[in-house]
Design a protein around this motif. Sequence first.
Motif, mmCIF file in Angstrom:
data_model
loop_
_atom_site.group_PDB
_atom_site.id
_atom_site.type_symbol
_atom_site.label_atom_id
_atom_site.label_comp_id
_atom_site.label_asym_id
_atom_site.label_seq_id
_atom_site.Cartn_x
_atom_site.Cartn_y
_atom_site.Cartn_z
ATOM 1 N N TRP A 1 0.905 -1.209 0.079
ATOM 2 C CA TRP A 1 -0.061 0.032 0.047
ATOM 3 C C TRP A 1 0.783 1.149 0.108
ATOM 4 O O TRP A 1 0.571 2.208 -0.718
ATOM 5 C CB TRP A 1 -0.935 -0.030 1.300
ATOM 6 C CG TRP A 1 -1.916 1.200 1.408
ATOM 7 C CD1 TRP A 1 -2.600 1.655 0.166
ATOM 8 C CD2 TRP A 1 -2.225 1.889 2.577
ATOM 9 N NE1 TRP A 1 -3.384 2.998 0.523
ATOM 10 C CE2 TRP A 1 -3.011 2.872 2.208
ATOM 11 C CE3 TRP A 1 -1.809 1.786 3.748
ATOM 12 C CZ2 TRP A 1 -3.732 3.739 2.970
ATOM 13 C CZ3 TRP A 1 -2.230 2.506 4.738
ATOM 14 C CH2 TRP A 1 -2.986 3.603 4.314
ATOM 15 N N LEU A 2 1.973 1.179 0.895
ATOM 16 C CA LEU A 2 2.860 2.587 0.863
ATOM 17 C C LEU A 2 3.945 2.601 -0.066
ATOM 18 O O LEU A 2 4.342 3.582 -0.048
ATOM 19 C CB LEU A 2 3.285 2.471 2.427
ATOM 20 C CG LEU A 2 2.282 2.518 3.681
ATOM 21 C CD1 LEU A 2 2.872 2.593 4.916
ATOM 22 C CD2 LEU A 2 1.501 3.956 3.479
ATOM 23 N N GLU A 3 4.289 1.565 -0.724
ATOM 24 C CA GLU A 3 5.289 1.724 -1.686
ATOM 25 C C GLU A 3 5.024 2.375 -2.941
ATOM 26 O O GLU A 3 5.896 2.842 -3.663
ATOM 27 C CB GLU A 3 5.951 0.153 -1.888
ATOM 28 C CG GLU A 3 5.106 -0.342 -3.006
ATOM 29 C CD GLU A 3 5.648 -1.850 -3.230
ATOM 30 O OE1 GLU A 3 6.806 -2.224 -2.799
ATOM 31 O OE2 GLU A 3 4.729 -2.564 -3.949
ATOM 32 N N GLY A 4 3.631 2.576 -3.022
ATOM 33 C CA GLY A 4 3.351 3.489 -4.099
ATOM 34 C C GLY A 4 3.391 5.001 -3.865
ATOM 35 O O GLY A 4 3.431 5.942 -4.852
ATOM 36 N N VAL A 5 4.118 5.398 -2.631
ATOM 37 C CA VAL A 5 4.119 6.730 -2.372
ATOM 38 C C VAL A 5 5.631 6.933 -2.710
ATOM 39 O O VAL A 5 6.609 6.088 -2.339
ATOM 40 C CB VAL A 5 3.955 7.229 -1.046
ATOM 41 C CG1 VAL A 5 4.375 8.401 -0.609
ATOM 42 C CG2 VAL A 5 2.427 6.866 -0.448
ATOM 43 N N GLN A 6 5.840 7.726 -3.907
ATOM 44 C CA GLN A 6 7.416 7.843 -4.288
ATOM 45 C C GLN A 6 7.439 9.334 -4.522
ATOM 46 O O GLN A 6 6.723 10.351 -4.275
ATOM 47 C CB GLN A 6 7.342 7.340 -5.653
ATOM 48 C CG GLN A 6 6.973 5.870 -5.903
ATOM 49 C CD GLN A 6 8.133 4.957 -5.073
ATOM 50 O OE1 GLN A 6 9.234 5.370 -5.170
ATOM 51 N NE2 GLN A 6 7.754 3.791 -4.729
ATOM 52 N N GLY A 7 8.627 9.526 -4.896
ATOM 53 C CA GLY A 7 9.367 11.065 -4.955
ATOM 54 C C GLY A 7 9.263 11.904 -3.875
ATOM 55 O O GLY A 7 9.447 11.142 -2.765
ATOM 56 N N LEU A 8 8.879 13.058 -3.925
ATOM 57 C CA LEU A 8 9.151 14.233 -2.723
ATOM 58 C C LEU A 8 8.043 13.543 -1.820
ATOM 59 O O LEU A 8 8.004 14.157 -0.322
ATOM 60 C CB LEU A 8 8.856 15.477 -3.196
ATOM 61 C CG LEU A 8 9.201 16.646 -2.180
ATOM 62 C CD1 LEU A 8 10.456 16.552 -1.859
ATOM 63 C CD2 LEU A 8 8.833 18.125 -3.161
ATOM 64 N N LEU A 9 6.970 12.793 -1.950
ATOM 65 C CA LEU A 9 6.034 12.641 -1.214
ATOM 66 C C LEU A 9 6.344 11.648 -0.157
ATOM 67 O O LEU A 9 5.820 11.616 1.072
ATOM 68 C CB LEU A 9 4.740 11.923 -1.783
ATOM 69 C CG LEU A 9 3.999 12.854 -2.550
ATOM 70 C CD1 LEU A 9 2.508 12.107 -3.449
ATOM 71 C CD2 LEU A 9 3.373 14.226 -1.931
#
Length: 426
Positions: A58-66
């Motif tokens: 679920w959380l590995e989709g958060v990428q980049g500056l986020l």
Amino acid sequence: MRFTTRRRALVLQKQVNDSLRFNPFVFSRLFFLWVLIGVAGGILAGGYWIVLEHLLEWLEGVQGLLVVPLMMGAGLLAGLIIHKLGDPGEMDLIVNNIRFKGGQLDPHNNPSMILSSLLCIASGGSAGPEAPLVQVVGSTGTWLAQKFRLRGEDLRSLTIAGMAAAFTALFGAPLGGSLFALEILHHRHVVEYYQALIPAFVASCSSYVIFVLITHTGLGPTWVFPLYTPSSINDFFFAILYALAGTAAGWLFIFTVRQCRRGFRKVRLPIYWQLAVGGLLIGIVAYLVPLSRYFGHDQLNELLHDSFSVQFLLVLLVAKVLAIAFTVTSGWRGGFIIPLFFVGAVVGLLINSLFPDQNLPLIMISCMAAINACVTRTPISTTILLATLTGFHSIVPIMFASLTGFFLAPKTPLINAQLGVEEHEE
């Protein structure tokens, strides 16, 4: 009076003899408790792993500056959980309780440990689930021992068996997990805990079976290493040579952790703000070098399958050491064994890039063994764990590398509780 005492002694002796006749085997009722804590450990570890995998997806989709606000927020939330539910402590506390408090681990803070560690690991902290599960399953062993009114070495042995069950479930190595649970307590005191070896081994075997049944993980190596073909006895000497680089990385890691620890102690923030600051720092590192995010279980396979430049490997080495140091010293929950293996693998790849046409699997395994033995002071179990995790069939080079890292480690260990009484006095 003497006749009565003698008669009671004869009756007691008869009861013992009758029980021995009834049970002609070596095992006693304690065997079933060792199996029970192993089953409980497998269930706890399996359930924890399944939840962690879903959170990671679920959380590995958060990428980049986020990544930065995500990890800062995760740290703040984990800190609030610890603030409200209680501080479960770190590996130092576990070792001290085993050595100086009769082997009792307090299970009351397990909810805090489970929730906070899941948040820290799933959001991308550079620490693995081994340390939280050691606390949870080890304290479950203490609870079982108290329920069955065990005392002394029987209680301590059941607690250590719980620790071994947790190590084994995650590493997939019953013998390695058993020895690691004993060896991490301090190499000079392994003999004191020899009585716990068989309980730990029994619990580890039970835990491993249950964990595999629950998670459906394979029985093969965790990391698919290039095939190693022994060439000559010179490989043993090369293993020592490569281990020097792994040991140097271990010294770098220990130095970095101590400096970061001093920095956080000077600031003296409340636990939730401290974890939030830690999340901010880890998040910045993860944003700049994405491969440094997480604890390295899956990322190590990326190292094995892709090609990287010398410059990137140097940056990754520094970034990963900083990420682990920020994770460990800011209060984020998790263990650093698998992250250390990742650092060792990076060092091995770096050596191979600088000096090509070398024996890559030998270089990597030597560096991984040396850095872990240097930091955790566990050369025997490190050898067995690495052989199992990597499918490395020749165990002797790993032994040479592990011993090199162990004997060249700093005199003062990173885990302060591993200090002997005589060293504390010095």
